[in-house]
Scaffold this motif. Structure first.
Motif, PDB file in Angstrom:
ATOM      1  N   ASN A   1     -20.355  76.131  -2.839  1.00 48.98           N
ATOM      2  CA  ASN A   1     -19.531  75.370  -1.903  1.00 48.98           C
ATOM      3  C   ASN A   1     -20.280  74.102  -1.500  1.00 48.98           C
ATOM      4  O   ASN A   1     -21.510  74.101  -1.402  1.00 48.98           O
ATOM      5  CB  ASN A   1     -19.248  76.232  -0.662  1.00 48.98           C
ATOM      6  CG  ASN A   1     -18.226  75.588   0.252  1.00 48.98           C
ATOM      7  OD1 ASN A   1     -17.393  74.805  -0.207  1.00 48.98           O
ATOM      8  ND2 ASN A   1     -18.311  75.895   1.530  1.00 48.98           N
ATOM      9  N   GLU A   2     -19.525  73.021  -1.308  1.00 46.91           N
ATOM     10  CA  GLU A   2     -20.129  71.808  -0.730  1.00 46.91           C
ATOM     11  C   GLU A   2     -19.722  71.789   0.736  1.00 46.91           C
ATOM     12  O   GLU A   2     -18.536  71.905   1.061  1.00 46.91           O
ATOM     13  CB  GLU A   2     -19.550  70.560  -1.418  1.00 46.91           C
ATOM     14  CG  GLU A   2     -19.949  70.417  -2.877  1.00 46.91           C
ATOM     15  CD  GLU A   2     -21.183  69.540  -3.070  1.00 46.91           C
ATOM     16  OE1 GLU A   2     -21.818  69.175  -2.055  1.00 46.91           O
ATOM     17  OE2 GLU A   2     -21.511  69.256  -4.228  1.00 46.91           O
TER      18      GLU A   2
ATOM     19  N   ASP B   1     -18.491  70.636   4.144  1.00 45.26           N
ATOM     20  CA  ASP B   1     -17.625  69.523   4.534  1.00 45.26           C
ATOM     21  C   ASP B   1     -18.148  68.934   5.846  1.00 45.26           C
ATOM     22  O   ASP B   1     -17.532  69.068   6.908  1.00 45.26           O
ATOM     23  CB  ASP B   1     -16.195  70.054   4.686  1.00 45.26           C
ATOM     24  CG  ASP B   1     -15.210  68.930   4.979  1.00 45.26           C
ATOM     25  OD1 ASP B   1     -15.590  67.752   4.740  1.00 45.26           O
ATOM     26  OD2 ASP B   1     -14.106  69.230   5.433  1.00 45.26           O
TER      27      ASP B   1
ATOM     28  N   GLU C   1     -18.293  78.063   5.757  1.00 46.45           N
ATOM     29  CA  GLU C   1     -18.701  77.184   4.657  1.00 46.45           C
ATOM     30  C   GLU C   1     -20.064  77.579   4.092  1.00 46.45           C
ATOM     31  O   GLU C   1     -20.335  77.375   2.925  1.00 46.45           O
ATOM     32  CB  GLU C   1     -18.708  75.720   5.137  1.00 46.45           C
ATOM     33  CG  GLU C   1     -17.301  75.227   5.405  1.00 46.45           C
ATOM     34  CD  GLU C   1     -17.171  73.726   5.293  1.00 46.45           C
ATOM     35  OE1 GLU C   1     -18.128  73.075   4.803  1.00 46.45           O
ATOM     36  OE2 GLU C   1     -16.115  73.202   5.682  1.00 46.45           O
TER      37      GLU C   1
END
Lengths: 403, 673
Positions: free
Chosen positions: B558-559, B561, B464
Motif C-alpha cells: 500500500n502507498e 495517502d 493504511e
C-alpha cells in the motif's frame, strides 16, 4: 523287407535318440551345477567334489552299463529276467528291514547302504519288472486270453508295487502301474479285461480320494500323514475339519501353508521364468534358497531349468523327451519280435510316466510325489536305471534284424 | 515325422500308445504355457513379494542459509554403530549347532539314566519325551544368536571404552521384523570412538558403522524461532510411494522455515530394494529410485545482525527475557533479523528432546514467536499514527497546546476527556508538536486525536498501515493484532475509547513485525511493504543447473495517502526524540548515525483491569538522511521502566553493529579500489 540272406547281425544304435540323450545329459549337468552352486558351502568344494561332477560320473557309468547291455542280444537277457526280477524283489524286502534299509533321515526306507554309496532297489525293480513282464507277455497271443495268465501278469506287477508302496515311495510304485498295463495292452491282452480292471481301479481310486478329502477322522483309511497332506494340498482342500476350533483351524492353516511350500515355490520358480528365463545360474528362487536346496537339484530340477531358461527352455526339454519317446515307439514298431516290442514299449511308458509326473508336479498338474526326472535329476540310481533302460531299448533296435 | 511311421502301420495298440504320449506332452506344454507365459507376471510378483523388501531412503534435506550464504541449518553425517545380521549368519549357525549338540547329549544322558533306573530299554513313546521339540529348538536358535551378538557387542564396547549391552527383546524383535536392515547398538559415535572402531575393526565382523544424515543448527539457539524445528517422521509425503517394508529415519519440519518450506527442503525420498533369501537375510541391494535432494532455502536474514540483536537483548535483560526484536530493510521489506526471546535450541528437537528441556520450553512459552505471534499494546509508538492523522487534518505543528498540571501530582500533566481525567507522564506546560512528540505527551496527542484528526482519520491511517492484518511472514505463526474497524466506532464508541487508542492502549494491539513495517513506511516515504524472509530457494548442487525460485523484494502492499510534508514533520520529530537532549529515546543514539525513533510504554492489565506489567517499545529507523534500517525492540516486563530506558539501549547496540558492518564494507570496497 530286405531278403533274409542280407543277415545283418550287427545293427547300429538309433542316432537321433542318442543325440537327444546327449543333449539331455548336457542340460542335466549344467542345471545340477546351477542348482547346487547357489549353496555357498557346496560352491566352495573343489571341482572334482562338486555334485555336477558326480553327476557326470554317473552318466559315464550309466553309459558304460548301457553299452554293456547292448553287447548281449536282448533274448539272452530276457532268459535271465526272472532271476533279476526275484533278486530285486528280495532287495525290496531287504530294504524294509530296519538294519539293512536306510532312511537317510527322510522317514521312508528306500535306500540300501553299500559303503561309499547307496542304491535304491525300487529303481532297479522297475527295470527288472519291464524285462520280466516283457518276457512273460511275449507268449503266443492265444495264451493271453486265459484268465490265469492275465492274473499272473497282474500279480507280477502288483508284487513290486506293493513292496515299494510299503517303503513308502508312492511315486515309484505308481509308475509301475501304467508301465505294466500298457505292456499288457500292447501284448494283446483282451481289452475287456483291462477295461474291467480300469473300472475297478477307478472306483477304488475315487473312494480313496473321497475318503481323504471328506471323511471324518474315524473313517479314514490308514495312510501316511504327508501323503494325505500332499493330496489335500493338490486339491486345495482345507486341512482343518469343518467343526474344528479356531485354534485348530489356525494350526491347520499354518500346517497347510508349510506343506504347500514346495509346490508354491516350484510354481513361483517356473512361472517367474517367463518366456525366456533369467539366464543360467541367475535364478533367484534357487539362489535365495526359496526352492528347498535339498530338492532343487533333485526332484525339482525342472523348476530350476524353467526359471533360468523360461518357457523356451521348458519347450526344449519337452521336445528332447518327445524325440526320445517317439524314437522309442519307432523302435517298438520296428522290433523283430513281440519281446523286443514289449521291452521298448515298457521303457517308453516308464520314461513317459516319470516325465509327466515330475514336470506335472512342478506346475501343479499332479500332486507332489518324489519322483526324479529321467537323466536330468541328480541321483545315481535314477541316472543308472534310466540309461540302462535306454540301453535295453537300443538293444532292441540294434538286434532288430537278427538271424 | 517319425511318429507317423508307426501310425501308418497296422498296429492299433502302438498307435494308441503314441496318441496318449502326444496328448500327455501336449497337456504339459499347455500347462507350461499357462504358467510361464500367461501367468508369468503373477508369479513374478509373488517372487518379488517374497524376495524383495523395499526401504524408503530419505533425501538429503536442504540447507537454510542467511543472505550472505552462511549456514543456519545443515546436515552432518552421524555414525551409528550397527550390527549387520546377515554377516553373522555363520556364527549364529555355529553357536546353534554347539548348543544343539549339548542339549541333545544332555537328553541322551537323561534317557540312558532313565533306562538304567527302570532296568529296561524305553518304548518308542517313552523315548519321544526325551526328544527336543520344535519350540525348544527355536529357543536354542534365539539363545545362540543372542549370545553371539551379545559377545560381539561386549567386545566392541570394550574396545571403544564404553560398556555396551544388548537388549534381548529389542534384538529379538529386530531379528524377527527388520532382519534385512542394520541393527543399531550405539547411536551417534563421537570422533574418538569412530577412530578407535576403524582402527580395530576393519574386517567383516558383523558390526560396522552405519551412516545417517543428522540435522544440525551450527549456531544453536540463534534464529531458532524463524528456523523452526523438526520432528522425526518417516511417513511418505504426497506423490511418494506409500508402500514400503521399511523406512529409514527422516524428519518433517514443524514450524518456522523448516515447517513452511518443508516440501522444498525435504526433497523426494528414494526407494531401495533389498533382496532377501528364504530366511529373511539380506542378499543384495539395489537402488530403485534415487532420492532427490531437497533444495536450499536462502533467507534475507543477516546472521551478524541476528546475533547482535539476540546478544544485546540478553545482555540487557537476561536470557529469560520475554521480548522481540525485528530488523528490517526499510526499502525492500527484507527481514534482516527477527528475534524472539526466550528461545530454544532446535538441535534438541532433531535429536529427540529430553523431558526437562521440553518442560523448560513449556514453562517459558519459549516456542512462541513473540515477533509475530503475540498481540501487544503499542503504547506511545502508536502516536506516530495519531501524528500523521492529525497533521493530515490541519494540525499546525507550531501551534502551542497547554497541558494542565495534575492536581494530585503537580509535576505531571493531565487531560480531561469528558469528565474522566487522564494522567500524563510528561510535565505540564506549553507544547508544540515536536516537543510533545519527544516528551511523549499523552495530553497533547489525545487532544490532537480528538480535536484535529478525529477517530475516523486515526483509524484510516492505521488501516493504511494494514494494522489488524497479518503481514504474511509465517503461515501459521502469525497473529493479525487488533484494530477497530468502521463498524466498531459506529456503536457504543466514546471519546474515552478514542483517547485510549491515541496513546496506544485500549482496543489496539500490534505485533513487532507490524511495527517494523509501519516504521519502514514512515522512513521510505509512505510505502507499506510486504515483509520478506525467504530470498530464494535454490538447488543444493548448483551444478545441476536447475533454476532457483526467487521471491521478489520490495513488494508494495500500500502507498500511504499522506502528504510528504506530514511524513517529514514526523521524521524530524523522531530524529529529535533520539538526538535532542530532552528526547525519550536518547539511549539509542550512536555516534555517526542519525537515528529516528519513538519510545513506548504500554500498560498490561488483566481481565479485572489490574495492572500486571508493561510492554516496552522502541520503534526506530536509520539513517535519517537516507533511511535503510528499521529496528523495532519490544520487551515484556512486570517491573517498571520505560521504552527509552529498557529498549532504546538494545537498539543502540544493534545500530552499532550495523554501523560497524557498514564501515567494514566501505573499508573493504576502498581497499579493493
Amino acid at each position: 523287407m530286405t531278403p533274409c540272406f542280407a543277415k545283418e547281425r550287427e545293427g547300429r544304435p538309433d542316432p537321433i535318440q542318442l543325440a537327444a540323450l546327449a543333449v539331455l545329459m548336457f542340460i542335466g549337468t549344467m542345471f545340477v551345477c546351477s542348482a547346487t552352486m547357489a549353496n555357498a558351502t557346496t560352491a566352495l568344494l573343489p571341482w572334482y567334489d562338486q555334485i555336477w561332477m558326480r553327476q557326470i560320473i554317473w552318466y559315464a557309468l550309466g553309459l558304460g552299463a548301457a553299452a554293456g547291455i547292448c553287447l548281449t542280444d536282448y533274448h539272452t537277457l530276457a532268459r535271465w529276467s526272472f532271476v533279476a526280477y526275484w533278486a530285486t524283489i528280495l532287495c525290496l524286502i531287504a530294504v524294509l528291514i530296519p538294519h539293512i534299509g536306510s532312511t537317510h533321515g527322510w522317514g521312508a526306507r528306500r535306500w540300501i547302504d553299500l559303503g561309499p554309496f547307496q542304491f535304491q532297489p525300487s529303481e532297479f525293480a522297475k527295470l527288472a519288472f519291464i524285462l520280466a513282464g516283457a518276457n512273460f507277455l511275449s507268449r503266443p497271443p492265444d495264451e493271453l486270453q486265459q484268465r490265469a495268465i492275465f492274473w499272473k501278469g497282474i500279480g507280477l506287477m502288483l508284487l513290486p508295487f506293493g513292496l515299494i508302496l510299503k517303503e513308502p515311495d508312492l511315486g515309484s510304485a505308481l509308475v509301475l502301474l501304467p508301465t505294466g498295463l500298457v505292456m499288457m495292452f500292447v501284448a494283446g491282452t483282451p481289452l475287456k479285461y483291462l477295461l474291467r480292471l480300469a473300472a475297478v481301479a477307478g472306483i477304488l481310486g475315487t473312494l480313496l480320494l473321497a475318503d481323504v478329502l471328506f471323511a471324518p477322522p474315524g473313517w479314514r483309511i490308514k495312510m501316511q500323514d504327508y501323503q494325505r497332506q500332499r493330496l489335500l494340498v493338490y486339491f486345495g482342500a482345507n486341512f482343518a475339519a469343518g467343526n474344528a476350533t479356531a485354534k485348530e483351524k489356525s494350526e491347520a492353516r499354518r500346517l497347510q501353508f508349510e506343506k504347500s511350500y514346495q509346490v508354491r515355490q516350484a510354481l513361483i520358480s517356473v512361472g517367474s521364468g517367463g518366456l525366456l528365463g533369467k539366464g543360467w545360474r541367475k535364478g533367484d528362487q534357487t539362489a535365495l534358497g526359496f526352492l528347498p536346496p535339498g530338492a532343487a537339484h533333485n526332484d525339482f530340477i525342472f523348476s530350476v531349468i524353467a526359471e533360468e531358461e523360461g518357457f523356451a527352455g521348458s519347450v526344449l526339454v519337452l521336445a528332447l523327451y518327445a524325440v526320445v519317446l517317439f524314437t522309442g515307439l519307432r523302435i517298438a514298431g520296428q522290433a523283430r519280435d513281440r519281446l523286443g516290442k514289449l521291452v521298448a514299449v515298457g521303457v517308453v511308458t516308464l520314461l513317459f510316466s516319470h516325465v509327466f509326473i515330475n514336470i506335472g508336479m512342478n506346475i501343479r498338474i499332479v500332486p507332489v510325489t518324489g519322483i526324479p526326472l529321467p537323466l536330468l535329476s541328480y541321483g545315481g540310481s535314477s541316472v543308472l536305471c534310466s540309461l540302462i533302460a535306454l540301453g535295453l531299448m537300443q538293444n532292441v533296435h540294434i538286434h532288430r534284424r537278427g538271424y | 515325422m517319425l511318429i507317423f511311421d508307426e501310425l501308418k502301420k497296422n498296429d492299433p495298440q502302438l498307435r494308441l500308445v503314441a496318441t496318449v504320449v502326444v496328448a500327455g506332452l501336449g497337456i504339459l506344454l499347455a500347462g507350461l504355457w499357462w504358467v510361464q507365459v500367461v501367468s508369468a507376471h503373477e508369479y513374478q510378483s509373488h517372487l518379488e513379494t517374497q524376495a524383495y523388501r523395499t526401504v524408503r531412503i530419505p533425501a538429503i534435506r536442504g540447507k537454510i542459509l542467511d543472505r550472505e550464504g552462511r549456514v543456519l541449518a545443515e546436515n552432518r553425517p552421524r555414525f551409528n554403530l550397527s550390527l549387520y545380521l546377515d554377516d553373522l549368519r555363520k556364527p549364529f549357525d555355529a553357536a546353534y549347532n554347539q548348543l544343539y549338540r549339548q542339549a541333545r547329549e544332555g537328553r541322551q544322558r537323561a534317557l540312558a539314566a532313565q533306562e538304567i533306573k527302570l532296568n529296561r530299554s524305553l518304548t518308542k513313546p517313552e523315548r519321544k519325551a526325551f526328544a527336543l521339540t520344535t519350540a525348544e529348538l527355536q529357543q536354542l536358535r534365539a539363545q545362540a544368536r543372542w549370545s553371539v551378538a551379545n559377545n560381539l557387542v561386549t567386545q566392541v564396547g570394550q574396545q571403544l571404552g564404553q560398556p555396551l549391552a544388548l537388549d534381548t527383546t529389542k534384538f529379538e524383535r529386530a531379528y524377527q521384523t527388520r532382519l534385512a536392515l542394520p541393527f543399531t547398538i550405539l547411536p551417534n559415535l563421537d570422533p574418538g570412538q569412530i577412530a578407535r572402531f576403524e582402527e580395530r575393526f576393519t574386517n567383516g565382523l558383523g558390526a560396522n558403522l552405519d551412516l545417517q544424515a543428522a540435522r544440525v543448527y551450527p549456531s544453536g539457539a540463534t534464529a531458532a524461532h524463524l528456523l523452526g524445528y523438526l520432528r522425526n517422521d518417516d511417513s511418505s509425503q504426497e506423490g511418494e510411494d506409500a508402500d514400503f517394508n521399511y523406512r529409514l529415519p527422516d524428519y518433517r519440519g514443524v514450524v518456522g522455515v523448516e515447517g513452511r518450506c518443508d516440501t522444498e527442503l525435504r526433497g523426494h525420498a528414494g526407494a531401495e530394494s533389498v533382496l532377501v533369501n528364504n530366511l529373511g537375510y539380506r542378499q543384495s541391494e539395489n537402488i530403485l529410485d534415487p532420492p532427490e535432494p531437497g533444495r536450499n532455502v536462502v533467507l534475507t536474514i543477516d546472521l551478524d545482525l541476528q546475533r547482535a540483536a539476540e546478544a544485546s537483548l540478553i545482555r540487557h535483560r537476561g536470557a529469560d527475557v520475554r521480548g522481540a526484536v525485528v530488523v528490517m530493510d526499510v526499502n525492500s521489506g527484507d527481514v534482516l533479523a527477527l528475534v524472539s526471546s526466550p528461545t530454544f535450541d532446535p538441535n534438541d528437537f532433531a535429536q529427540g528432546i529430553s523431558q526437562d528441556k521440553w518442560q523448560r520450553i513449556q514453562d517459558l512459552t519459549a516456542e512462541k514467536n513473540r515477533a509475530t505471534y503475540e498481540n501487544y499494546a503499542p503504547g506511545s509508538i502508536f502516536k506516530t499514527v495519531v501524528a500523521l492523522a492529525a497533521l493530515e487534518n490541519g494540525l499546525n505543528p507550531a501551534e502551542i497546546y497547554h497541558v494542565e498540571a495534575n492536581p494530585e501530582n503537580p509535576a505531571k500533566g493531565m487531560i480531561y476527556v469528558g469528565r474522566r481525567r487522564i494522567k500524563d507522564t510528561a510535565p505540564p506546560g506549553d507544547y508544540n508538536f515536536k516537543k510533545a512528540f519527544i516528551h511523549s505527551s499523552n495530553s497533547y496527542f489525545i487532544n490532537a486525536g480528538l480535536e484535529h484528526a478525529g477517530v475516523e482519520n486515526v483509524l484510516r491511517i492505521g488501516k493504511e498501515f494494514h494494522l489488524g492484518e497479518r503481514t504474511g511472514l509465517f503461515a501459521r505463526q502469525e497473529t493479525s493484532g487488533d484494530f477497530p474497524d468502521e463498524e466498531r466506532i459506529q456503536a457504543n464508541w466514546s471519546d474515552g475509547d478514542t483517547a485510549n487508542v491515541c496513546i496506544g492502549q485500549g482496543e489496539v494491539a500490534v505485533t513487532p513485525i507490524q511495527m517494523a513495517v509501519m516504521v519502514s513506511a514512515i522512513a521510505n516515504g509512505g510505502k507499506v511493504l510486504w515483509p520478506r524472509l525467504i530470498d530464494r530457494i535454490e538447488p543444493q548442487d548448483p551444478a545441476t543447473g536447475e533454476a532457483a525460485t526467487n521471491f521478489p523484494s520490495g513488494r508494495v502492499r500500500n502507498e500511504l495517502d499522506v502528504h510528504a510534508r506530514s511524513l517529514k514533520i514526523l521524521r524530524d520529530a523522531m530524529l529529535a526524540d533520539v538526538n535532542s537532549s530532552e528526547g525519550t529515546g536518547t539511549a539509542a543514539a550512536v555516534n555517526g548515525l542519525h537515528i529516528c525513533g519513538k519510545t513506548g510504554t504500554a500498560q498490561v492489565q488483566d481481565a479485572s483491569n489490574k495492572l500486571t506489567g508493561y510492554n516496552f517499545w522502541f520503534a526506530s529507523y536509520a539513517p535519517y538522511e537516507n533511511p535503510k534500517y528499521a529496528v523495532v525492540v519490544m520487551v515484556e516486563s512486570t517491573g517498571s521502566g520505560s521504552g527509552g530506558t529498557v529498549c532504546a539501549p538494545i537498539a543502540h547496540d544493534i545500530y552499532e553493529t550495523i554501523l560497524k558492518k557498514q564501515n567494514a564494507a566501505t573499508t573493504k570496497t576502498l581497499a579493493r579500489n
